[in-house]
Design a protein around this motif. Structure first.
Motif, PDB file in Angstrom:
ATOM      1  N   VAL A   1      -8.349   0.978   0.263  1.00  0.00           N
ATOM      2  CA  VAL A   1      -7.068   1.682   0.359  1.00  0.00           C
ATOM      3  C   VAL A   1      -6.634   1.779   1.813  1.00  0.00           C
ATOM      4  N   GLU A   2      -7.571   2.081   2.689  1.00  0.00           N
ATOM      5  CA  GLU A   2      -7.234   2.236   4.113  1.00  0.00           C
ATOM      6  C   GLU A   2      -6.737   0.942   4.738  1.00  0.00           C
ATOM      7  N   VAL A   3      -7.235  -0.210   4.298  1.00  0.00           N
ATOM      8  CA  VAL A   3      -6.798  -1.472   4.902  1.00  0.00           C
ATOM      9  C   VAL A   3      -5.571  -2.059   4.201  1.00  0.00           C
ATOM     10  N   SER A   4      -5.131  -1.423   3.132  1.00  0.00           N
ATOM     11  CA  SER A   4      -3.947  -1.930   2.439  1.00  0.00           C
ATOM     12  C   SER A   4      -2.688  -1.608   3.244  1.00  0.00           C
ATOM     13  N   GLN A   5      -1.647  -2.341   2.967  1.00  0.00           N
ATOM     14  CA  GLN A   5      -0.370  -2.136   3.640  1.00  0.00           C
ATOM     15  C   GLN A   5       0.482  -1.156   2.836  1.00  0.00           C
ATOM     16  N   ILE A   6       1.058  -0.179   3.516  1.00  0.00           N
ATOM     17  CA  ILE A   6       1.950   0.765   2.846  1.00  0.00           C
ATOM     18  C   ILE A   6       3.099  -0.020   2.233  1.00  0.00           C
ATOM     19  N   GLY A   7       3.363   0.251   0.962  1.00  0.00           N
ATOM     20  CA  GLY A   7       4.461  -0.408   0.266  1.00  0.00           C
ATOM     21  C   GLY A   7       4.106  -1.731  -0.384  1.00  0.00           C
ATOM     22  N   GLN A   8       2.925  -2.267  -0.123  1.00  0.00           N
ATOM     23  CA  GLN A   8       2.503  -3.534  -0.720  1.00  0.00           C
ATOM     24  C   GLN A   8       1.668  -3.240  -1.963  1.00  0.00           C
ATOM     25  N   ASP A   9       1.995  -3.901  -3.079  1.00  0.00           N
ATOM     26  CA  ASP A   9       1.306  -3.645  -4.341  1.00  0.00           C
ATOM     27  C   ASP A   9      -0.192  -3.854  -4.242  1.00  0.00           C
TER      28      ASP A   9
ATOM     29  N   ARG B   1     -12.442   1.161 -22.413  1.00  0.00           N
ATOM     30  CA  ARG B   1     -11.546  -0.005 -22.361  1.00  0.00           C
ATOM     31  C   ARG B   1     -11.213  -0.342 -20.913  1.00  0.00           C
ATOM     32  N   ASP B   2     -11.015  -1.628 -20.656  1.00  0.00           N
ATOM     33  CA  ASP B   2     -10.580  -2.074 -19.338  1.00  0.00           C
ATOM     34  C   ASP B   2      -9.058  -2.075 -19.285  1.00  0.00           C
ATOM     35  N   LYS B   3      -8.525  -1.757 -18.120  1.00  0.00           N
ATOM     36  CA  LYS B   3      -7.081  -1.656 -17.941  1.00  0.00           C
ATOM     37  C   LYS B   3      -6.744  -2.072 -16.518  1.00  0.00           C
ATOM     38  N   THR B   4      -5.572  -2.640 -16.327  1.00  0.00           N
ATOM     39  CA  THR B   4      -5.106  -3.014 -14.998  1.00  0.00           C
ATOM     40  C   THR B   4      -3.870  -2.189 -14.659  1.00  0.00           C
ATOM     41  N   LEU B   5      -3.885  -1.598 -13.471  1.00  0.00           N
ATOM     42  CA  LEU B   5      -2.750  -0.828 -12.971  1.00  0.00           C
ATOM     43  C   LEU B   5      -2.242  -1.483 -11.693  1.00  0.00           C
ATOM     44  N   THR B   6      -0.955  -1.472 -11.493  1.00  0.00           N
ATOM     45  CA  THR B   6      -0.365  -1.933 -10.241  1.00  0.00           C
ATOM     46  C   THR B   6       0.272  -0.727  -9.567  1.00  0.00           C
ATOM     47  N   VAL B   7      -0.104  -0.516  -8.318  1.00  0.00           N
ATOM     48  CA  VAL B   7       0.393   0.642  -7.576  1.00  0.00           C
ATOM     49  C   VAL B   7       0.913   0.207  -6.220  1.00  0.00           C
ATOM     50  N   LYS B   8       1.777   1.036  -5.659  1.00  0.00           N
ATOM     51  CA  LYS B   8       2.336   0.776  -4.337  1.00  0.00           C
ATOM     52  C   LYS B   8       1.932   1.945  -3.436  1.00  0.00           C
TER      53      LYS B   8
END
Length: 75
Positions: A41-49, A59-66
């Motif tokens: 999370v710390e190395v991710s870019q703000i606003g990038q999915d 169950r397995d699930k995939t989430l996309t967050v910004k």
């Protein structure tokens, strides 16, 4: 998710994660500990999915967050 540290708190709030969810991968990178989640999370870019592969209630699930900037009260 209960063990995710403050740096990932904003991600948890906006991602639709629930107590008991197990984050298995972030952007196809395996994460096994809260520290690994925090690091990704710390190395991710703000606003990038970010794509989170989670395990919830058998169950397995995939989430996309910004990701957004961490609120000042969590710093």
């Amino acid at each position: 998710v209960g063990g995710v540290r403050q740096a990932a708190q904003a991600l948890r709030q906006g991602a639709g994660l629930q107590p008991g969810d197990i984050i298995q991968r972030i952007n196809n990178l395996d994460v096994k500990t809260p520290t690994e989640v925090q690091s990704q999370v710390e190395v991710s870019q703000i606003g990038q999915d970010l794509t989170l592969d989670i395990h919830r209630e058998g169950r397995d699930k995939t989430l996309t967050v910004k990701p957004t900037a961490m609120p000042a009260e969590l710093r």
